[in-house]
Scaffold this motif. Structure first.
Motif, short mmCIF file in Angstrom:
data_model
loop_
_atom_site.label_atom_id
_atom_site.label_comp_id
_atom_site.label_asym_id
_atom_site.label_seq_id
_atom_site.Cartn_x
_atom_site.Cartn_y
_atom_site.Cartn_z
N GLU A 55 0.84 -1.08 0.01
CA GLU A 55 -0.64 -0.02 -0.32
C GLU A 55 1.00 0.89 0.15
N VAL A 56 0.47 2.33 -0.58
CA VAL A 56 1.14 3.90 -0.38
C VAL A 56 0.27 4.41 0.36
N VAL A 57 0.52 4.98 1.14
CA VAL A 57 -0.20 6.07 1.96
C VAL A 57 -0.01 7.47 1.90
N THR A 58 -0.51 8.26 1.77
CA THR A 58 -0.72 9.70 2.14
C THR A 58 -1.18 10.30 3.28
N GLY A 59 -0.10 11.50 3.02
CA GLY A 59 -0.71 12.80 4.21
C GLY A 59 -0.72 14.15 3.30
N ALA A 60 -0.80 15.02 3.53
CA ALA A 60 -0.66 16.19 3.15
C ALA A 60 -0.31 17.71 4.52
N ASN A 61 -0.16 18.64 4.28
CA ASN A 61 -0.41 19.46 5.75
C ASN A 61 -1.84 20.01 5.49
N GLN A 62 -2.17 20.12 6.77
CA GLN A 62 -3.45 20.22 7.81
C GLN A 62 -3.56 21.31 8.67
N GLU A 63 -3.53 22.40 7.67
CA GLU A 63 -3.63 23.85 9.73
C GLU A 63 -4.72 24.24 9.75
N ASN A 64 -4.88 25.20 11.06
CA ASN A 64 -5.24 25.33 11.85
C ASN A 64 -5.55 26.68 12.40
N ALA A 65 -6.59 27.27 12.61
CA ALA A 65 -7.25 29.28 12.67
C ALA A 65 -5.74 28.70 14.23
N ALA A 66 -6.43 28.04 15.53
CA ALA A 66 -5.43 27.81 15.75
C ALA A 66 -3.71 27.29 15.44
N PHE A 67 -2.86 27.87 15.49
CA PHE A 67 -2.40 27.54 14.36
C PHE A 67 -1.49 26.58 14.55
N THR A 68 -0.93 25.99 16.39
CA THR A 68 -0.41 24.87 16.86
C THR A 68 -1.37 24.06 16.64
N VAL A 69 -2.29 23.88 16.07
CA VAL A 69 -2.64 22.59 15.94
C VAL A 69 -2.77 22.42 14.65
N GLY A 70 -2.82 22.86 13.42
CA GLY A 70 -1.92 21.62 12.29
C GLY A 70 -0.86 20.91 12.68
N THR A 71 -0.86 19.66 12.00
CA THR A 71 0.35 19.02 11.34
C THR A 71 0.67 19.07 10.38
N CYS A 72 1.65 19.28 9.89
CA CYS A 72 2.59 18.51 8.72
C CYS A 72 2.08 17.20 8.31
#
Ligand code: THU
Length: 157
Positions: A55-72
């Motif tokens: 399997e190939v699993v992908t991800g993408a950065n997900q930002e949030n208005a509460a900046f530190t909550v976002g994930t790379c």
């Protein structure tokens, strides 16, 4: 007193010089940049991880208005891989990015320190080196392992 150097071996390649499996991984990482949610930075990162089950699993950065909550992108991909395929082991990883102009970055981007630390743990779990492809428009860097990108990584193991 003793002094020593830690070196990072990097191979620079063109897309055509990659293996067919690596080209697929790079394509997936590039595709994942379009699933980034980055309304604040407008910097779109995609990561793709080839697993031992094929399997190939992908991800993408997900930002949030509460900046530190976002994930790379890298952590969204590796945590998803762990949650979705806990039995599978990491084989190879690719990271790609599009800049604020929407175009692919010409020079490869590297995972941030926190993502390197997160990825190292999955490399330890795999029990072998997990090569890391850092993707730019015209050139791609291949590092032999995640650990090579994070010398002196923290490890309890
Ligand atoms: N970003 C990643 O997705 N991966 C990294 O390794 C570094 C940075 C994201 C976080 C943020 O959404 C955007 O890029 C700009 O920093």
């Amino acid at each position: 007193m003793k002094e020593f150097n830690i070196t990072v071996p990097v191979v620079e390649l063109s897309y055509d010089e990659l293996t067919a499996e690596e080209r697929r991984l790079v394509d997936e990482a590039r595709g994942a940049t379009h699933r980034s949610y980055a309304p604040y930075s407008h910097f779109h990162v995609g990561a793709a991880i080839l697993l031992s089950n094929g399997e190939v699993v992908t991800g993408a950065n997900q930002e949030n208005a509460a900046f530190t909550v976002g994930t790379c992108a890298e952590r969204s991909a590796c945590f998803y891989a762990g949650a979705r395929h806990p039995e599978a082991r990491f084989v190879e990883i690719a990271v790609a990015a599009r800049g604020t102009d929407g175009k692919e970055v010409s020079d490869p981007v590297a995972p941030c320190g926190a993502c390197r630390q997160a990825l190292v743990e999955y490399e330890v779990l795999a029990g072998h080196d997990v090569p890391l492809l850092l993707v730019g428009k015209d050139r791609i860097f291949r590092l032999p392992s995640v650990r090579s990108s994070l010398p002196l990584a923290f490890s309890e193991f």
